[in-house]
Design an enzyme around this catalytic site. Structure first.
Site, PDB file in Angstrom:
ATOM      1  N   GLU A  21       0.860  -1.196   0.000  1.00 48.13           N
ATOM      2  CA  GLU A  21       0.000   0.000   0.000  1.00 48.13           C
ATOM      3  C   GLU A  21       0.889   1.236   0.000  1.00 48.13           C
ATOM      4  O   GLU A  21       1.893   1.278   0.712  1.00 48.13           O
ATOM      5  CB  GLU A  21      -0.899   0.018   1.255  1.00 48.13           C
ATOM      6  CG  GLU A  21      -1.744   1.297   1.308  1.00 48.13           C
ATOM      7  CD  GLU A  21      -2.623   1.384   2.541  1.00 48.13           C
ATOM      8  OE1 GLU A  21      -3.528   0.549   2.681  1.00 48.13           O
ATOM      9  OE2 GLU A  21      -2.397   2.290   3.360  1.00 48.13           O
ATOM     10  N   HIS A  82      -8.128   2.947  -3.776  1.00 43.62           N
ATOM     11  CA  HIS A  82      -9.030   3.088  -2.619  1.00 43.62           C
ATOM     12  C   HIS A  82     -10.040   4.193  -2.964  1.00 43.62           C
ATOM     13  O   HIS A  82      -9.649   5.216  -3.522  1.00 43.62           O
ATOM     14  CB  HIS A  82      -8.272   3.541  -1.375  1.00 43.62           C
ATOM     15  CG  HIS A  82      -7.229   2.582  -0.884  1.00 43.62           C
ATOM     16  ND1 HIS A  82      -6.847   2.526   0.436  1.00 43.62           N
ATOM     17  CD2 HIS A  82      -6.470   1.648  -1.520  1.00 43.62           C
ATOM     18  CE1 HIS A  82      -5.908   1.595   0.590  1.00 43.62           C
ATOM     19  NE2 HIS A  82      -5.661   1.063  -0.588  1.00 43.62           N
ATOM     20  N   ARG A 112     -15.664   3.277   3.668  1.00 46.17           N
ATOM     21  CA  ARG A 112     -16.505   4.370   4.139  1.00 46.17           C
ATOM     22  C   ARG A 112     -15.668   5.629   4.310  1.00 46.17           C
ATOM     23  O   ARG A 112     -16.074   6.729   3.978  1.00 46.17           O
ATOM     24  CB  ARG A 112     -17.137   3.990   5.490  1.00 46.17           C
ATOM     25  CG  ARG A 112     -18.180   4.968   5.957  1.00 46.17           C
ATOM     26  CD  ARG A 112     -18.458   4.834   7.431  1.00 46.17           C
ATOM     27  NE  ARG A 112     -17.313   5.271   8.222  1.00 46.17           N
ATOM     28  CZ  ARG A 112     -17.271   5.288   9.534  1.00 46.17           C
ATOM     29  NH1 ARG A 112     -18.311   4.855  10.227  1.00 46.17           N
ATOM     30  NH2 ARG A 112     -16.214   5.705  10.199  1.00 46.17           N
ATOM     31  N   ASP A 114     -12.798   7.625   7.229  1.00 46.66           N
ATOM     32  CA  ASP A 114     -12.939   8.078   8.621  1.00 46.66           C
ATOM     33  C   ASP A 114     -13.746   9.360   8.684  1.00 46.66           C
ATOM     34  O   ASP A 114     -13.746  10.148   7.752  1.00 46.66           O
ATOM     35  CB  ASP A 114     -11.549   8.282   9.237  1.00 46.66           C
ATOM     36  CG  ASP A 114     -10.989   6.953   9.716  1.00 46.66           C
ATOM     37  OD1 ASP A 114     -11.770   6.133  10.231  1.00 46.66           O
ATOM     38  OD2 ASP A 114      -9.774   6.737   9.554  1.00 46.66           O
ATOM     39  N   HIS A 152     -13.634  -2.949  14.471  1.00 49.62           N
ATOM     40  CA  HIS A 152     -13.613  -1.524  14.107  1.00 49.62           C
ATOM     41  C   HIS A 152     -13.914  -0.690  15.358  1.00 49.62           C
ATOM     42  O   HIS A 152     -14.765  -1.063  16.172  1.00 49.62           O
ATOM     43  CB  HIS A 152     -14.657  -1.254  13.014  1.00 49.62           C
ATOM     44  CG  HIS A 152     -14.615   0.150  12.498  1.00 49.62           C
ATOM     45  ND1 HIS A 152     -15.548   1.106  12.833  1.00 49.62           N
ATOM     46  CD2 HIS A 152     -13.729   0.770  11.690  1.00 49.62           C
ATOM     47  CE1 HIS A 152     -15.250   2.251  12.230  1.00 49.62           C
ATOM     48  NE2 HIS A 152     -14.145   2.067  11.521  1.00 49.62           N
ATOM     49  N   LYS A 168     -21.204  -6.429   3.762  1.00 51.22           N
ATOM     50  CA  LYS A 168     -20.340  -5.843   2.726  1.00 51.22           C
ATOM     51  C   LYS A 168     -20.010  -6.895   1.668  1.00 51.22           C
ATOM     52  O   LYS A 168     -19.994  -6.618   0.477  1.00 51.22           O
ATOM     53  CB  LYS A 168     -19.072  -5.303   3.404  1.00 51.22           C
ATOM     54  CG  LYS A 168     -18.185  -4.506   2.535  1.00 51.22           C
ATOM     55  CD  LYS A 168     -17.351  -3.467   3.296  1.00 51.22           C
ATOM     56  CE  LYS A 168     -16.516  -3.979   4.430  1.00 51.22           C
ATOM     57  NZ  LYS A 168     -15.838  -2.892   5.158  1.00 51.22           N
TER      58      LYS A 168
HETATM   59  P1  FAD Z   1     -17.657   0.161   7.090  1.00 56.64           P
HETATM   60  O1  FAD Z   1     -17.467  -1.180   6.513  1.00 56.64           O
HETATM   61  O2  FAD Z   1     -18.806   0.974   6.600  1.00 56.64           O
HETATM   62  O3  FAD Z   1     -17.741   0.022   8.673  1.00 56.64           O
HETATM   63  C1  FAD Z   1     -17.721   1.184   9.498  1.00 56.64           C
HETATM   64  C2  FAD Z   1     -18.474   0.904  10.788  1.00 56.64           C
HETATM   65  O4  FAD Z   1     -19.875   0.767  10.502  1.00 56.64           O
HETATM   66  C3  FAD Z   1     -18.073  -0.399  11.477  1.00 56.64           C
HETATM   67  O5  FAD Z   1     -18.119  -0.171  12.864  1.00 56.64           O
HETATM   68  C4  FAD Z   1     -19.125  -1.400  11.048  1.00 56.64           C
HETATM   69  O6  FAD Z   1     -19.337  -2.413  12.022  1.00 56.64           O
HETATM   70  C5  FAD Z   1     -20.363  -0.498  10.912  1.00 56.64           C
HETATM   71  N1  FAD Z   1     -21.283  -0.944   9.858  1.00 56.64           N
HETATM   72  C6  FAD Z   1     -20.944  -1.343   8.613  1.00 56.64           C
HETATM   73  N2  FAD Z   1     -22.045  -1.667   7.910  1.00 56.64           N
HETATM   74  C7  FAD Z   1     -23.112  -1.476   8.736  1.00 56.64           C
HETATM   75  C8  FAD Z   1     -24.525  -1.629   8.588  1.00 56.64           C
HETATM   76  N3  FAD Z   1     -25.057  -2.034   7.440  1.00 56.64           N
HETATM   77  N4  FAD Z   1     -25.306  -1.346   9.672  1.00 56.64           N
HETATM   78  C9  FAD Z   1     -24.778  -0.912  10.833  1.00 56.64           C
HETATM   79  N5  FAD Z   1     -23.440  -0.742  11.022  1.00 56.64           N
HETATM   80  C10 FAD Z   1     -22.626  -1.022   9.988  1.00 56.64           C
HETATM   81  N6  FAD Z   1      -9.439   5.517   5.074  1.00 56.64           N
HETATM   82  C11 FAD Z   1      -9.291   6.517   4.185  1.00 56.64           C
HETATM   83  O7  FAD Z   1      -9.796   7.616   4.415  1.00 56.64           O
HETATM   84  N7  FAD Z   1      -8.567   6.352   3.029  1.00 56.64           N
HETATM   85  C12 FAD Z   1      -8.007   5.169   2.692  1.00 56.64           C
HETATM   86  O8  FAD Z   1      -7.390   5.043   1.631  1.00 56.64           O
HETATM   87  C13 FAD Z   1      -8.145   4.076   3.608  1.00 56.64           C
HETATM   88  N8  FAD Z   1      -7.615   2.854   3.348  1.00 56.64           N
HETATM   89  C14 FAD Z   1      -7.875   1.792   4.182  1.00 56.64           C
HETATM   90  C15 FAD Z   1      -7.385   0.519   3.837  1.00 56.64           C
HETATM   91  C16 FAD Z   1      -7.673  -0.582   4.644  1.00 56.64           C
HETATM   92  C17 FAD Z   1      -7.169  -1.944   4.243  1.00 56.64           C
HETATM   93  C18 FAD Z   1      -8.443  -0.411   5.842  1.00 56.64           C
HETATM   94  C19 FAD Z   1      -8.741  -1.596   6.719  1.00 56.64           C
HETATM   95  C20 FAD Z   1      -8.877   0.852   6.204  1.00 56.64           C
HETATM   96  C21 FAD Z   1      -8.614   1.965   5.376  1.00 56.64           C
HETATM   97  N9  FAD Z   1      -9.078   3.246   5.694  1.00 56.64           N
HETATM   98  C22 FAD Z   1      -8.893   4.285   4.808  1.00 56.64           C
HETATM   99  C23 FAD Z   1      -9.741   3.504   6.982  1.00 56.64           C
HETATM  100  C24 FAD Z   1     -11.279   3.358   6.889  1.00 56.64           C
HETATM  101  O9  FAD Z   1     -11.820   4.349   6.034  1.00 56.64           O
HETATM  102  C25 FAD Z   1     -11.819   3.513   8.307  1.00 56.64           C
HETATM  103  O10 FAD Z   1     -11.406   2.442   9.111  1.00 56.64           O
HETATM  104  C26 FAD Z   1     -13.308   3.779   8.437  1.00 56.64           C
HETATM  105  O11 FAD Z   1     -13.563   4.193   9.768  1.00 56.64           O
HETATM  106  C27 FAD Z   1     -14.187   2.542   8.184  1.00 56.64           C
HETATM  107  O12 FAD Z   1     -14.181   2.202   6.874  1.00 56.64           O
HETATM  108  P2  FAD Z   1     -14.884   0.824   6.377  1.00 56.64           P
HETATM  109  O13 FAD Z   1     -14.856   0.895   4.907  1.00 56.64           O
HETATM  110  O14 FAD Z   1     -14.271  -0.334   7.026  1.00 56.64           O
HETATM  111  O15 FAD Z   1     -16.366   1.078   6.923  1.00 56.64           O
END
Ligand code: FAD
Length: 290
Positions: A21, A82, A112, A114, A152, A168
Site C-alpha cells: 500500500e 481506494h 466508508r 474516517d 472496528h 459488505k
Molecule cells: P464500514 O465497513 O462501513 O464500517 C464502518 C463501521 O460501521 C463499522 O463499525 C461497522 O461495524 C459499521 N457498519 C458497517 N455496515 C453497517 C450496517 N449495514 N449497519 C450498521 N453498522 C454497519 N481511510 C481513508 O480515508 N482512506 C483510505 O485510503 C483508507 N484505506 C484503508 C485501507 C484498509 C485496508 C483499511 C482496513 C482501512 C482503510 N481506511 C482508509 C480507513 C477506513 O476508512 C476507516 O477504518 C473507516 O472508519 C471505516 O471504513 P470501512 O470501509 O471499514 O467502513
C-alpha cells in the site's frame, strides 16, 4: 487482472498474494519523488499495489488515480484504487468511476472513510457496503473491502462488526484487506470467526513494518491495534536508537510475515508508508515464500 483471480493463481502454486500500500505524497513537489518510490516498489514484483484516497474532498485524491494509472501503464503492476464515500455524492463517485474505467483500472478498495467533524457528509452513502452496491450497479469492477481483526473502533462488539462485514461481502466485495495488527493470533481468530459467519472471500493480512516509534504511536492511536508485550519491550529498548529500532522492527515484521505464510493466509499486504528500502528488506528475506 482482478484481485480474486490473482489470489487464485497464487494459491495454485502454493503461495499467498503479496502486495503493497502507498499513499499520494502530501506536497506537490514530493509527487516527483513518487516515481522513484514506484520504480523501487514495482521492481520487487508485488502482485498488486493499492493507493490510498483521502476521506474528505482533498486535492490529493486526484493524485490517487494518476499514481494508479502510472503503476499499471509504466510498471505493468496491477493497481487497486481506494475510494471513500462519506464525503462524496453518487454523482461524484460516478465521475470517478468513469475516470477509472477510462484508465483501465479494474480493482477498487471500497471504504466508508474516517469521519472528519470539520466536513459535512454528503449523505448519499452511510457504510462501505452502500458504496460496494453502488459501484456494482455502475460497472464491471472487482471490489475489495476493509476488515478489522481487533474490531472496528466504532463497532459495538466483535460479532456485530463481523455481521456488518458479511453485509459488505453480500453486497459484492469479493476480497478483504485487514487493518494492521502486530499479533498474528488475533488475525487467525478473526479469520475463523469470518468463516463461521459465512464469509468465504479471501482476506489479506495487513502488516505494518516498524520504522520509527512516533509512526507506530500515531497508527496505533488511529486504528486501536494492540501491542504484544514483546513488541512493546522492543520499542522501549530501542526507542532512542533509530537504526537499532529499524533492525529490530524489521526482524519483528519478517517474523510476523513468515508465520502468516506458514499458516496459509490468502495474502500479505504490506503498509509500506512509501518506504521502498524497508519493503525491499522484507522482500529480500522472504523472496522464496511469495
Ligand atoms: P464500514 O465497513 O462501513 O464500517 C464502518 C463501521 O460501521 C463499522 O463499525 C461497522 O461495524 C459499521 N457498519 C458497517 N455496515 C453497517 C450496517 N449495514 N449497519 C450498521 N453498522 C454497519 N481511510 C481513508 O480515508 N482512506 C483510505 O485510503 C483508507 N484505506 C484503508 C485501507 C484498509 C485496508 C483499511 C482496513 C482501512 C482503510 N481506511 C482508509 C480507513 C477506513 O476508512 C476507516 O477504518 C473507516 O472508519 C471505516 O471504513 P470501512 O470501509 O471499514 O467502513
Amino acid at each position: 487482472m482482478k484481485i480474486p483471480k490473482i489470489i487464485e493463481q497464487k494459491k495454485q502454486i502454493g503461495k499467498p498474494s503479496f502486495s503493497f500500500e502507498i499513499f499520494p505524497p502530501k506536497k506537490e513537489e514530493t509527487l516527483k519523488n513518487i516515481d522513484e518510490t514506484l520504480e523501487m516498489l514495482c521492481d520487487l514484483k508485488p502482485d498488486f499495489i493499492s493507493v490510498t484516497f483521502g476521506a474528505g474532498g482533498s486535492v490529493r485524491n486526484s493524485k490517487t488515480v494518476e499514481i494508479a494509472r502510472k503503476i499499471k501503464e509504466t510498471y505493468g503492476v496491477e493497481p487497486v484504487v481506494h475510494l471513500t464515500c462519506l464525503y462524496y455524492s453518487k454523482e461524484e463517485i460516478k465521475e470517478l468511476l468513469k475516470e477509472l474505467e477510462a484508465s483501465g483500472i479494474e480493482n477498487i478498495l471500497a471504504l466508508r472513510g474516517d469521519r472528519n467533524p470539520d466536513y459535512p457528509t454528503k449523505n448519499d452513502f452511510t457504510y462501505a457496503s452502500d458504496l460496494v452496491s453502488f459501484i456494482k450497479s455502475q460497472g464491471d469492477f472487482s471490489l475489495s473491502g476493509g476488515c478489522y481483526p481487533e474490531t472496528h473502533l466504532e463497532a459495538t462488539d466483535a460479532i456485530t462488526d463481523i455481521r456488518n462485514l458479511k453485509k459488505k461481502v453480500d453486497a459484492g466485495a469479493s476480497h478483504l484487506i485487514s487493518q494492521l495488527f502486530f499479533d498474528n493470533e488475533l488475525f487467525y481468530r478473526f479469520y475463523e470467526k469470518t468463516r463461521c459467519a459465512g464469509i468465504d472471500v479471501p482476506i489479506d493480512a495487513g502488516v505494518m513494518p516498524v520504522t520509527n516509534k512516533a509512526q507506530i504511536e500515531r497508527m496505533v492511536n488511529l486504528c486501536g491495534a494492540s501491542l504484544p508485550v514483546k513488541f512493546e519491550k522492543m520499542l522501549r529498548k530501542y526507542e532512542d536508537n533509530k537504526a537499532a529500532l529499524l533492525d529490530a522492527g524489521l526482524a519483528y515484521t519478517i517474523n510476523q510475515v513468515v508465520d502468516l505464510i506458514a499458516n496459509d493466509v490468502d495474502g500479505v499486504h504490506i503498509y509500506t508508508m512509501n518506504n521502498p528500502a524497508v519493503a525491499k528488506r522484507i522482500c529480500d528475506s522472504i523472496r522464496n515464500l511469495v
